[in-house]
Design an enzyme around this catalytic site. Structure first.
Site, PDB file in Angstrom:
ATOM      1  N   LYS A   1       2.420 -14.012   6.131  1.00 30.82           N
ATOM      2  CA  LYS A   1       2.555 -15.060   5.116  1.00 30.82           C
ATOM      3  C   LYS A   1       4.057 -15.319   4.916  1.00 30.82           C
ATOM      4  CE  LYS A   1       0.695 -17.684   1.904  1.00 30.82           C
ATOM      5  NZ  LYS A   1       0.092 -18.966   2.298  1.00 30.82           N
TER       6      LYS A   1
ATOM      7  N   TYR B   1       0.819  -1.218   0.000  1.00 24.05           N
ATOM      8  CA  TYR B   1       0.000   0.000   0.000  1.00 24.05           C
ATOM      9  C   TYR B   1       0.852   1.268   0.000  1.00 24.05           C
ATOM     10  CZ  TYR B   1      -4.376  -2.437   0.939  1.00 24.05           C
ATOM     11  OH  TYR B   1      -5.478  -3.239   0.850  1.00 24.05           O
TER      12      TYR B   1
ATOM     13  N   ASP C   1      -3.366 -17.292   5.540  1.00 22.65           N
ATOM     14  CA  ASP C   1      -4.484 -18.069   4.981  1.00 22.65           C
ATOM     15  C   ASP C   1      -5.111 -18.961   6.059  1.00 22.65           C
ATOM     16  OD1 ASP C   1      -2.016 -19.274   4.858  1.00 22.65           O
ATOM     17  OD2 ASP C   1      -2.384 -20.361   3.007  1.00 22.65           O
TER      18      ASP C   1
ATOM     19  N   ASP D   1      -6.225  -5.397   5.924  1.00 23.73           N
ATOM     20  CA  ASP D   1      -7.370  -4.886   5.170  1.00 23.73           C
ATOM     21  C   ASP D   1      -8.354  -6.026   4.908  1.00 23.73           C
ATOM     22  OD1 ASP D   1      -8.905  -3.108   3.828  1.00 23.73           O
ATOM     23  OD2 ASP D   1      -7.557  -2.812   2.139  1.00 23.73           O
TER      24      ASP D   1
END
Ligand code: NAP
Length: 418
Positions: free
Chosen positions: A231, A163, A285, A309
């Site tokens: 992740k 971002y 995940d 987000d």
């Protein structure tokens, strides 16, 4: 005090300040800046302000009172300051000077101009932590069987990651230059010459200050755990480093107040020692499964920008949607509290929309001030109003046996219940 062109500083009221240790010093009559917002913003702000004032009056019997000071952004700023003044510099100066602000939703100008007023506010004021509590209110229809089991506070890093806005379109000279440079460093097949390029900066500084804030919050609020969401199994040096820096900051800044999951089993036979916060981490995940399948095992989540987000919207949906999802953007000095939804322009000036998200953002603001009695009374009253099935259209259309009431009437019912 700074001289302002268009902002009127209330005659009554004092400035909130921050001491050398970063501690907020809140007078009994603080001046708090507000941006009413575009579209449905004015309807929502009118309703929310009445609820906040009523709760403060009831809790402190006139000993404490907020002096509201209007500042401008979005469409209203254009009418007050003139063309292209979506985010006047005075507005930023006022937030820096008065430290605490609350805002309604703002239109993102389409084409030209700045990309997003919200993103600009976060960047200009270095509001690095986006804090979003997500919990269920009894009676709100939700897509899961036991929505009440989810009660999390998400601390999302607000300034870095993909971002950061560092990206180039495919086949531009900049993208080709970066690709040619990268080809000298790596022979990865995915680095095709017609690729668009985006950069994912993740710093130790940015990660550690966000995670430290999440842990400090968990300690102060007696929360059981902080989960680092990442992740890192795939993106080892960015997301993996976020995890590593998280454990580092936990052990170095809060050595006596935390226990890591590894220590829980190696030193404490799986029995959590009293008064400590558990620090654990989960792959992003898997975390999406966890919040659905074992939501009550999670409390505070610390995440990078993109993961945060996604997970905050997913969690909000799980408990019945965005109409009751508050948020705050917090830095070391300033804090801006805001609804997470947009301006919903088709409902503008119809006195119809749900003000719950701004009201609950106001609850977060009161907690930030340390005015917990007033904050708790609003949460209780909102809960009661929903259980009495007196709700705005968005909830009424899903709640059997409910009565649809206007935005302002919803505020009235909450005030009655305070
Ligand atoms: P939106 O304003 O959030 O509205 C989308 C839909 O969500 C509404 O039509 C309504 O659904 C529902 N909704 C939103 N707020 C609600 C509330 N308080 N109570 C009940 N229902 C609510 O999203 P958008 O239409 O994509 O965006 C409109 C403008 O807002 C854009 O300019 C966008 O850039 C801006 N925006 C600002 C912020 C911010 O300031 N933080 C955030 C997001 C978007 P139904 O039609 O089903 O009733």
């Amino acid at each position: 005090m700074t001289q302002y062109q268009k902002v009127s500083i209330p005659a009554q009221g004092q400035k909130i300040t921050v001491d050398q240790n970063g501690q907020l010093l809140v007078p009994s009559n603080p001046i708090i800046a507000f941006i009413e917002g575009d579209g449905t913003g004015p309807d929502i702000w009118r309703a929310s302000k009445r609820v906040l004032d009523a709760a403060v009056l009831k809790a402190y019997g006139g000993q404490r009172k907020i002096s509201w000071m209007e500042i401008y952004a979005g469409e209203k700023a254009l009418s007050v300051y003139g063309e292209n003044e979506w985010l006047p510099s005075e507005t930023l100066t006022a937030i820096k000077e008065f430290i605490v602000a609350i805002k309604g939703p703002l239109t993102t100008p389409v084409g030209g101009g700045i990309r997003s007023i919200n993103v600009a506010l976060r960047q200009e004021l270095d509001l690095y932590a986006c804090v979003r509590p997500v919990r269920w209110f009894e009676g709100v229809p939700a897509p899961v069987k036991e929505p009440g089991k989810l009660d999390v506070i998400i601390f999302r890093e607000n300034t870095e990651d993909v971002y950061a806005g560092i990206e180039w379109a495919a086949e531009t000279p900049e993208a080709i230059e970066v690709i040619n440079f990268l080809k000298t460093k790596t022979k990865k097949a995915a680095l095709r010459t017609d690729s668009a390029i985006g950069i994912k900066p993740v710093s130790a500084f940015g990660s550690k200050r966000l995670i430290a804030r999440a842990i400090k919050f968990a300690i102060e609020q007696n929360k059981p755990s902080v989960t680092l969401v990442h992740k890192g199994n795939i993106m080892k040096f960015t997301e993996g480093a976020f995890r590593t820096w998280g454990y580092e900051v936990a052990k170095s800044l809060f050595p006596d107040q935390i226990v890591t999951e590894e220590e829980l089993y190696s030193q404490y036979q799986g029995q959590m020692p009293a008064g400590k916060v558990l620090i654990k981490d989960r792959i992003a995940d898997a975390m999406f499964q966890q919040v659905l399948l074992r939501p009550d095992e999670y409390s505070v989540l610390a995440t990078m920008n993109l993961n945060g987000d996604y997970i905050s919207d997913a969690c909000a949906a799980q408990v019945g949607g965005l109409g009751l999802a508050p948020g705050a953007n917090i830095g070391d000095f300033a804090a801006v509290f805001e609804a997470t939804h947009g301006t919903a322009p088709k409902y503008a000036n119809l006195d119809k929309i749900n003000p719950g998200s701004v009201i609950l953002s106001g609850v977060m603001m009161l907690e930030h001030l340390g005015w917990n009695e007033a904050a708790q009374s609003i949460t209780r009253a909102l809960s009661m109003t929903i259980s009495q099935k007196q709700v705005t259209y968005d909830l009424a259309r899903q709640m059997e046996g409910s009565t649809e009431i206007a935005c302002s009437s919803f505020a009235d019912r909450i005030i009655d219940n305070i």
